[in-house]
Design a protein around this motif. Structure first.
Motif, short mmCIF file in Angstrom:
data_model
loop_
_atom_site.label_atom_id
_atom_site.label_comp_id
_atom_site.label_asym_id
_atom_site.label_seq_id
_atom_site.Cartn_x
_atom_site.Cartn_y
_atom_site.Cartn_z
N PHE A 140 -13.51 -0.84 -12.25
CA PHE A 140 -12.73 -2.00 -11.43
C PHE A 140 -13.46 -1.98 -9.99
O PHE A 140 -13.31 -3.27 -9.55
CB PHE A 140 -11.43 -1.26 -11.42
CG PHE A 140 -10.41 -2.26 -10.87
CD1 PHE A 140 -10.06 -3.36 -11.06
CD2 PHE A 140 -9.90 -1.76 -9.31
CE1 PHE A 140 -9.07 -3.99 -10.62
CE2 PHE A 140 -9.33 -2.44 -8.94
CZ PHE A 140 -8.92 -3.78 -9.11
N ASN A 141 -13.56 -1.10 -9.34
CA ASN A 141 -14.12 -1.12 -7.99
C ASN A 141 -15.28 -2.01 -7.87
O ASN A 141 -15.54 -2.86 -6.90
CB ASN A 141 -14.51 0.24 -7.39
CG ASN A 141 -13.06 0.67 -6.83
OD1 ASN A 141 -12.32 -0.10 -6.43
ND2 ASN A 141 -13.08 2.12 -6.90
N VAL A 142 -16.44 -1.78 -8.81
CA VAL A 142 -17.62 -2.61 -8.69
C VAL A 142 -17.27 -3.99 -9.09
O VAL A 142 -17.69 -4.97 -8.18
CB VAL A 142 -18.66 -2.22 -9.88
CG1 VAL A 142 -19.75 -3.23 -10.15
CG2 VAL A 142 -19.07 -0.80 -9.70
N THR A 159 0.89 -1.23 0.00
CA THR A 159 0.05 0.00 -0.09
C THR A 159 0.88 1.32 0.03
O THR A 159 0.49 2.36 -0.07
CB THR A 159 -0.92 0.03 1.20
OG1 THR A 159 -0.20 -0.04 2.33
CG2 THR A 159 -1.98 -1.07 1.25
N GLN A 184 -11.40 7.62 -14.33
CA GLN A 184 -12.35 7.64 -13.19
C GLN A 184 -13.40 6.49 -13.56
O GLN A 184 -13.59 5.81 -12.60
CB GLN A 184 -13.01 8.95 -13.00
CG GLN A 184 -14.00 9.04 -11.99
CD GLN A 184 -13.29 8.56 -10.59
OE1 GLN A 184 -12.35 9.44 -10.01
NE2 GLN A 184 -13.69 7.69 -9.74
N LEU A 213 -11.67 3.24 -13.10
CA LEU A 213 -11.59 2.88 -11.90
C LEU A 213 -12.96 2.50 -11.02
O LEU A 213 -12.94 1.54 -10.29
CB LEU A 213 -11.03 4.34 -11.08
CG LEU A 213 -10.74 4.04 -9.65
CD1 LEU A 213 -9.74 2.71 -9.23
CD2 LEU A 213 -10.14 5.11 -8.94
N ASP A 214 -14.17 3.31 -11.50
CA ASP A 214 -15.39 2.86 -10.80
C ASP A 214 -15.77 1.58 -11.27
O ASP A 214 -16.16 0.60 -10.49
CB ASP A 214 -16.47 3.77 -11.50
CG ASP A 214 -16.47 5.29 -10.97
OD1 ASP A 214 -15.66 5.29 -9.90
OD2 ASP A 214 -16.66 6.22 -11.43
N TYR A 217 0.94 3.36 -2.88
CA TYR A 217 -0.48 3.66 -3.48
C TYR A 217 -0.27 5.02 -4.14
O TYR A 217 -0.90 5.11 -5.34
CB TYR A 217 -1.34 4.00 -2.23
CG TYR A 217 -2.54 4.56 -2.35
CD1 TYR A 217 -3.40 3.91 -3.39
CD2 TYR A 217 -2.88 5.77 -1.77
CE1 TYR A 217 -4.72 4.58 -3.54
CE2 TYR A 217 -4.22 6.60 -1.91
CZ TYR A 217 -4.98 5.81 -2.70
OH TYR A 217 -6.21 6.44 -3.09
N TRP A 257 -5.19 3.45 -8.71
CA TRP A 257 -6.29 3.85 -7.60
C TRP A 257 -6.51 5.46 -7.64
O TRP A 257 -7.27 5.64 -6.80
CB TRP A 257 -5.64 3.48 -6.24
CG TRP A 257 -5.59 1.88 -6.16
CD1 TRP A 257 -4.19 0.98 -6.64
CD2 TRP A 257 -6.55 0.99 -6.06
NE1 TRP A 257 -4.79 -0.25 -6.35
CE2 TRP A 257 -6.08 -0.44 -5.96
CE3 TRP A 257 -7.70 1.00 -5.76
CZ2 TRP A 257 -6.73 -1.46 -5.99
CZ3 TRP A 257 -8.55 0.03 -5.81
CH2 TRP A 257 -7.97 -1.25 -5.59
N GLU A 258 -5.84 6.03 -8.22
CA GLU A 258 -6.13 7.61 -8.25
C GLU A 258 -6.38 8.17 -9.55
O GLU A 258 -5.57 8.16 -10.60
CB GLU A 258 -4.82 8.24 -7.63
CG GLU A 258 -5.08 9.72 -7.23
CD GLU A 258 -3.99 9.98 -6.54
OE1 GLU A 258 -3.80 11.20 -5.62
OE2 GLU A 258 -2.68 9.90 -6.96
N LEU A 277 -14.28 -5.57 -8.58
CA LEU A 277 -13.38 -5.96 -7.29
C LEU A 277 -14.32 -6.31 -5.98
O LEU A 277 -14.22 -7.33 -5.55
CB LEU A 277 -12.29 -5.01 -6.60
CG LEU A 277 -11.74 -5.22 -5.90
CD1 LEU A 277 -10.62 -6.50 -6.00
CD2 LEU A 277 -10.87 -4.04 -5.25
N TRP A 278 -15.16 -5.36 -5.73
CA TRP A 278 -15.98 -5.56 -4.43
C TRP A 278 -17.14 -6.57 -4.52
O TRP A 278 -17.23 -7.20 -3.68
CB TRP A 278 -16.48 -4.19 -3.93
CG TRP A 278 -15.24 -3.17 -3.46
CD1 TRP A 278 -14.83 -2.26 -4.04
CD2 TRP A 278 -14.27 -3.69 -2.32
NE1 TRP A 278 -13.61 -1.81 -3.31
CE2 TRP A 278 -13.30 -2.75 -2.56
CE3 TRP A 278 -14.30 -4.76 -1.61
CZ2 TRP A 278 -12.17 -2.63 -1.56
CZ3 TRP A 278 -13.08 -4.67 -0.61
CH2 TRP A 278 -12.20 -3.62 -0.69
#
Ligand code: CUA
Length: 397
Positions: free
Chosen positions: A72-74, A48, A66, A69-70, A51, A58-59, A76-77
């Protein structure tokens, strides 16, 4: 018993170790686990630590990154939840229904239709939903929104092992060719065309957009934008990029930078783009050294003459020991931050080290292999000539 799956009934199976050794073994296994856990925690903290520095997916500094990343987050989680649910049920079943000493073999059954249908339908819905979401996201980031300012066109060519940036019109019709450092105005879409002069490379600035390959004989297109409301530092801000496709010996050293600037600063950089001035005697001598030794491959005279670039490329592709090769345009070297494709900070010292022995710094580079200057084993310029050349290229007075 149903609520306490961990309770052991009856004696331990075949206690073979002596009683006194049991606590020691337990202590050492606890110690091992603590060490393992600490190591993993340290590794996690170490990971980390990367980061925010340099290249981070991640940024996101712009709308394309963006959106990616969104998405990817959906994904991933969703998968983290699925993973813990499935593994949780699995581990629970393994412990709760494990075979105990003296137990009979349980009745054997053949499946459960309802359960199997449910367990097929749930993943199908999940995969379809994520797939459809991805396709919509792809369409959304395909082109800049129609209400954006006019995009700035930049043609990027991959070379072994550096990047060339060409602005067909950087403002007022001015054409600019530069290398390894791209300058872009903030809050304006940048339309990128990707090319390669040799092998497949890949263009990647993680804070602005995902990777896209640079393929010989084929143009790939992408766009990105840096948004001022996503960057909480003062401009100009420098972002890191890297070739993301194994492309030969110096692939790992094929980096670049993207500097996000206010439009006004970008305009003054574009206006100042031109050959280094020759106001001092030393600079005049440096220009002479450059003209005699470097111009087969490099130029300091603004955009390359297309016929000259074509002949360099032909020389490179047809081979031979000493041939002209496409090389970074040095017109604005004095305004750059880095040397040798983003490898190191540019200064009098690093440029001197580079000129003395480029192979030592970046093994495999074509300058040390193809330039006449380096064919004798060491550079065939004396210290005064090197000093004058550096003074000229960096406009030191
Ligand atoms: Cu170019 Cu890797």
């Amino acid at each position: 018993m149903g609520l306490l799956p961990f309770r052991r009934k009856g004696p331990l199976a075949k206690p073979s170790a002596s009683i006194s050794s049991v606590p020691t073994r337990r202590r050492s296994s606890l110690k091992n686990r603590t060490v393992l856990f600490s190591l993993m925690a340290a590794l996690f903290l170490f990971a980390t630590g990367c980061y925010k520095d340099g290249m981070s997916t991640w940024e996101a500094f712009g709308p394309v990154a963006q959106k990616q990343l969104d998405l990817f987050n959906v994904i991933l989680w969703t998968m983290v939840v699925v993973f813990f649910l499935v593994e949780g049920v699995l581990v629970y079943a393994m412990i709760r229904y494990r075979r105990r000493p003296g137990q009979e073999r349980p009745p054997q059954i053949h499946g459960n239709t309802t359960l199997e249908v449910v367990l097929t339908i749930i993943p199908t819905i999940l995969v379809l939903a994520l797939g459809i979401w991805s396709v919509f996201a792809l369409f959304e980031i395909d082109k800049p929104p129609s209400d954006s300012p006019t995009p700035l066109q930049v043609n990027v060519t991959g070379h072994q092992w550096w990047f060339e940036f060409e602005y067909p019109d950087a403002g007022n019709g001015k054409k600019i060719i530069t290398a390894n450092e791209m300058r872009i105005p903030v809050d304006r879409p940048i339309q990128i065309s990707l090319f390669s002069d040799d092998v497949i490379h890949s263009f990647w600035v993680p804070k602005l957009a995902g990777k896209l390959d640079m393929v010989p004989t084929h143009e790939n297109k992408m766009w990105f934008q840096a948004d001022s409301n996503k960057i909480d530092e003062d401009l100009p801000v420098t972002l890191f990029g890297q070739c993301a496709e194994l492309c030969g010996l110096a692939h790992a050293l094929m980096r670049f930078r993207v500097t996000v600037m206010e439009q006004a600063d970008f305009d003054s950089w574009a206006a100042a783009y031109g050959p280094p001035p020759t106001v001092t005697d030393k600079a005049k001598k440096g220009a002479q050294v450059f003209a005699t030794n470097c111009t087969l491959c490099h130029t300091v005279d603004g955009p390359d003459d297309p016929a000259l670039s074509a002949s360099r490329l032909k020389g490179f592709l047809t081979g031979g020991d000493i041939t002209p090769v496409p090389a970074p345009n040095l017109t604005d070297l004095r305004t750059r931050q880095t040397l040798a494709a983003g490898m190191m900070e540019l200064s009098e010292t690093t440029l001197s080290a580079w000129l003395h022995d480029p192979a030592e710094i970046k093994p495999g580079n074509y300058m040390s292999e193809k330039a006449v200057l380096y064919q004798g084993g060491s550079v065939s310029l004396d210290e005064d000539e090197i000093d004058a050349l550096i003074g000229y290229l960096l406009d030191l007075r």
